[in-house]
Design a protein around this motif. Sequence first.
Motif, PDB file in Angstrom:
ATOM      1  N   LEU A 262       0.847  -1.193   0.000  1.00  0.00           N
ATOM      2  CA  LEU A 262       0.000   0.000   0.000  1.00  0.00           C
ATOM      3  C   LEU A 262       0.883   1.244   0.000  1.00  0.00           C
ATOM      4  N   ARG A 263       0.495   2.219  -0.792  1.00  0.00           N
ATOM      5  CA  ARG A 263       1.190   3.513  -0.793  1.00  0.00           C
ATOM      6  C   ARG A 263       0.334   4.507  -0.018  1.00  0.00           C
ATOM      7  N   LEU A 264       0.895   4.999   1.088  1.00  0.00           N
ATOM      8  CA  LEU A 264       0.159   5.861   2.002  1.00  0.00           C
ATOM      9  C   LEU A 264       0.890   7.193   2.173  1.00  0.00           C
ATOM     10  N   ALA A 265       0.101   8.240   2.322  1.00  0.00           N
ATOM     11  CA  ALA A 265       0.647   9.575   2.595  1.00  0.00           C
ATOM     12  C   ALA A 265      -0.023  10.123   3.853  1.00  0.00           C
ATOM     13  N   THR A 266       0.765  10.708   4.748  1.00  0.00           N
ATOM     14  CA  THR A 266       0.250  11.261   6.003  1.00  0.00           C
ATOM     15  C   THR A 266       0.726  12.697   6.174  1.00  0.00           C
ATOM     16  N   CYS A 267      -0.068  13.478   6.872  1.00  0.00           N
ATOM     17  CA  CYS A 267       0.276  14.873   7.130  1.00  0.00           C
ATOM     18  C   CYS A 267      -0.392  15.315   8.442  1.00  0.00           C
ATOM     19  N   PHE A 268       0.395  15.865   9.345  1.00  0.00           N
ATOM     20  CA  PHE A 268      -0.108  16.364  10.631  1.00  0.00           C
ATOM     21  C   PHE A 268      -0.428  17.846  10.487  1.00  0.00           C
ATOM     22  N   PRO A 270      -1.594  20.659  12.785  1.00  0.00           N
ATOM     23  CA  PRO A 270      -1.872  21.038  14.180  1.00  0.00           C
ATOM     24  C   PRO A 270      -2.905  22.151  14.319  1.00  0.00           C
ATOM     25  N   VAL A 271      -3.007  23.017  13.304  1.00  0.00           N
ATOM     26  CA  VAL A 271      -3.979  24.121  13.394  1.00  0.00           C
ATOM     27  C   VAL A 271      -5.393  23.562  13.487  1.00  0.00           C
ATOM     28  N   TYR A 272      -5.664  22.511  12.738  1.00  0.00           N
ATOM     29  CA  TYR A 272      -7.002  21.914  12.728  1.00  0.00           C
ATOM     30  C   TYR A 272      -7.102  20.713  13.668  1.00  0.00           C
ATOM     31  N   ARG A 273      -5.998  20.359  14.338  1.00  0.00           N
ATOM     32  CA  ARG A 273      -5.973  19.211  15.245  1.00  0.00           C
ATOM     33  C   ARG A 273      -6.463  17.946  14.548  1.00  0.00           C
ATOM     34  N   ARG A 274      -5.808  17.639  13.439  1.00  0.00           N
ATOM     35  CA  ARG A 274      -6.216  16.468  12.686  1.00  0.00           C
ATOM     36  C   ARG A 274      -5.029  15.877  11.929  1.00  0.00           C
ATOM     37  N   ILE A 275      -5.199  14.619  11.530  1.00  0.00           N
ATOM     38  CA  ILE A 275      -4.232  13.911  10.700  1.00  0.00           C
ATOM     39  C   ILE A 275      -4.866  13.682   9.326  1.00  0.00           C
ATOM     40  N   GLN A 276      -4.160  14.128   8.315  1.00  0.00           N
ATOM     41  CA  GLN A 276      -4.629  13.881   6.947  1.00  0.00           C
ATOM     42  C   GLN A 276      -3.966  12.605   6.436  1.00  0.00           C
ATOM     43  N   VAL A 277      -4.780  11.663   5.994  1.00  0.00           N
ATOM     44  CA  VAL A 277      -4.296  10.387   5.485  1.00  0.00           C
ATOM     45  C   VAL A 277      -4.785  10.205   4.049  1.00  0.00           C
ATOM     46  N   ARG A 278      -3.874   9.819   3.187  1.00  0.00           N
ATOM     47  CA  ARG A 278      -4.221   9.562   1.794  1.00  0.00           C
ATOM     48  C   ARG A 278      -3.904   8.102   1.455  1.00  0.00           C
ATOM     49  N   ALA A 279      -4.920   7.374   1.066  1.00  0.00           N
ATOM     50  CA  ALA A 279      -4.732   6.015   0.539  1.00  0.00           C
ATOM     51  C   ALA A 279      -4.561   6.153  -0.975  1.00  0.00           C
ATOM     52  N   LEU A 280      -3.317   6.109  -1.425  1.00  0.00           N
ATOM     53  CA  LEU A 280      -3.021   6.434  -2.813  1.00  0.00           C
ATOM     54  C   LEU A 280      -3.209   5.238  -3.749  1.00  0.00           C
ATOM     55  N   ALA A 281      -2.522   4.148  -3.461  1.00  0.00           N
ATOM     56  CA  ALA A 281      -2.555   3.028  -4.408  1.00  0.00           C
ATOM     57  C   ALA A 281      -2.163   1.735  -3.707  1.00  0.00           C
ATOM     58  N   ALA A 282      -2.409   0.644  -4.403  1.00  0.00           N
ATOM     59  CA  ALA A 282      -1.966  -0.683  -3.978  1.00  0.00           C
ATOM     60  C   ALA A 282      -1.419  -1.396  -5.202  1.00  0.00           C
ATOM     61  N   GLN A 283      -0.431  -2.251  -4.980  1.00  0.00           N
ATOM     62  CA  GLN A 283       0.131  -2.990  -6.097  1.00  0.00           C
ATOM     63  C   GLN A 283       0.407  -4.427  -5.698  1.00  0.00           C
ATOM     64  N   ASN A 284       0.653  -5.223  -6.722  1.00  0.00           N
ATOM     65  CA  ASN A 284       0.897  -6.654  -6.557  1.00  0.00           C
ATOM     66  C   ASN A 284      -0.289  -7.350  -5.893  1.00  0.00           C
ATOM     67  N   LEU A 285      -1.475  -6.971  -6.325  1.00  0.00           N
ATOM     68  CA  LEU A 285      -2.680  -7.601  -5.812  1.00  0.00           C
ATOM     69  C   LEU A 285      -2.972  -8.877  -6.581  1.00  0.00           C
ATOM     70  N   GLN A 286      -3.556  -9.847  -5.896  1.00  0.00           N
ATOM     71  CA  GLN A 286      -3.896 -11.102  -6.545  1.00  0.00           C
ATOM     72  C   GLN A 286      -5.122 -10.921  -7.423  1.00  0.00           C
ATOM     73  N   GLU A 376       9.247   5.222  11.143  1.00  0.00           N
ATOM     74  CA  GLU A 376       9.943   6.375  10.569  1.00  0.00           C
ATOM     75  C   GLU A 376       8.964   7.335   9.899  1.00  0.00           C
ATOM     76  N   GLN A 377       7.978   6.805   9.167  1.00  0.00           N
ATOM     77  CA  GLN A 377       7.006   7.686   8.522  1.00  0.00           C
ATOM     78  C   GLN A 377       6.179   8.449   9.552  1.00  0.00           C
ATOM     79  N   TRP A 378       5.728   7.763  10.612  1.00  0.00           N
ATOM     80  CA  TRP A 378       4.921   8.431  11.633  1.00  0.00           C
ATOM     81  C   TRP A 378       5.741   9.471  12.399  1.00  0.00           C
ATOM     82  N   LYS A 379       6.999   9.146  12.676  1.00  0.00           N
ATOM     83  CA  LYS A 379       7.877  10.089  13.370  1.00  0.00           C
ATOM     84  C   LYS A 379       8.130  11.326  12.518  1.00  0.00           C
ATOM     85  N   ASP A 380       8.373  11.124  11.250  1.00  0.00           N
ATOM     86  CA  ASP A 380       8.588  12.250  10.337  1.00  0.00           C
ATOM     87  C   ASP A 380       7.326  13.095  10.203  1.00  0.00           C
TER      88      ASP A 380
END
Length: 396
Positions: A262-268, A270-286, A376-380
């Motif tokens: 899964l290819r995921l994108a995250t963004c914190f 703080p002004v809106y007190r929310r986490i933005q999550v993007r489910a971009l794509a998936a590969q090598n699916l059966q 590492e992604q969550w820490k960043d």
Amino acid sequence: MECLKNCCKRLIKKRGAEPDETDGIAMQINPGGSKSSSIDGSHTDYFLSKLPQDGKEVPFILPTTKTSYVQPAASDSHDLLYQMPGVGERPDGSKLHNSNKKNYDSLSSTVSTSSSFQSSTESSCESGEDLGSLCVRLSYQEKEEQVWITLVQCSQLNLPVNAAQKPRIQIRGIITLPKAIHFKTTIKEYSQDTHFMETFVFALSLQTLHRSALLLKLQTHGARKRTAAECVLSLRGLQTRETEQWLRLGPPGAAARKGCELRLATCFQPVYRRIQVRALAAQNLQTSSLSLAQEYAVTVELHGDGIPVAREKTLALKAVEGQCQWNAVFYLELGALHPSSCRLSIQLFVRTSLKKKRCVGQVQLGLAVPNPEAVEQWKDTIEHPEKVVTAWHAVT
């Protein structure tokens, strides 16, 4: 045409007389009126012409045809032997093991050859039962557009086998393309440390390989053949430089996901007190070999102190050549929670036309998850507000 007609008339009249020297063209044909071919493929029919000055004969014949390799018809066997000259050494100069033995896969039109390969630990089995490890080397020759896979050795094998029966082992590999490519090593006597040192070369584009995975099955040959352990490796990180890694072997079924990512994108924010999550794509699916349509969807859950706080999901899309692209954006409210104490659980689901739904696997993001890349992604993300952090993750 008029000249040919006149020649034929003269021949009929003279009946066996020698043709006149002044006749422009004489035609020689095979009796019976049918063309015949010689062994080398050239036709025996030809025209003769006379030069006006010295009467030298100049034959006009069809050129000989060169034999070429023809793709064999589709076969259930993936182990057709085919000799491919010109491949005898590895790029570093070391000799191939059994270099005269090649596997030609008629379904995928790719040529394989015995050699050695090593891979990365990111795709090691996530099972708690450790059955040993497998050393693999992997490299890509960009000029020839070939992937070189070397199965080096198995170490510290701990298989449930009866030593008194003197079992033998073999590694079977599968490149999970829409038309899967199969290959296998020679059969070896079972021991805790077994060396294979066999290399397999496939003519495939790098872009195609980046969307696939390598599934390796350790099979035992005794009274009957069975799969005793397996592991899976994503080929997304394939590069021209040769890499060598050890993969953990787990029980059969532990690698059933076959490298789904899964290819995921995250963004914190703080002004809106929310986490933005993007489910971009998936590969090598059966993809199903049956006529049942398969659709994939992703659910995203935010957990705080072990309790689900928010949940969103994407639309169900049909996989095309083992890929799905959603580009879905979700905004998960944090409230009074701090992102360092939160965890994201992203699950991949598949649904058939019979409305049967099952979970393929999941990806967890957080500071206390077992996957270093997810940590590492969550820490960043939380240390750099408003920064969009994107990464691929293996579905486990």
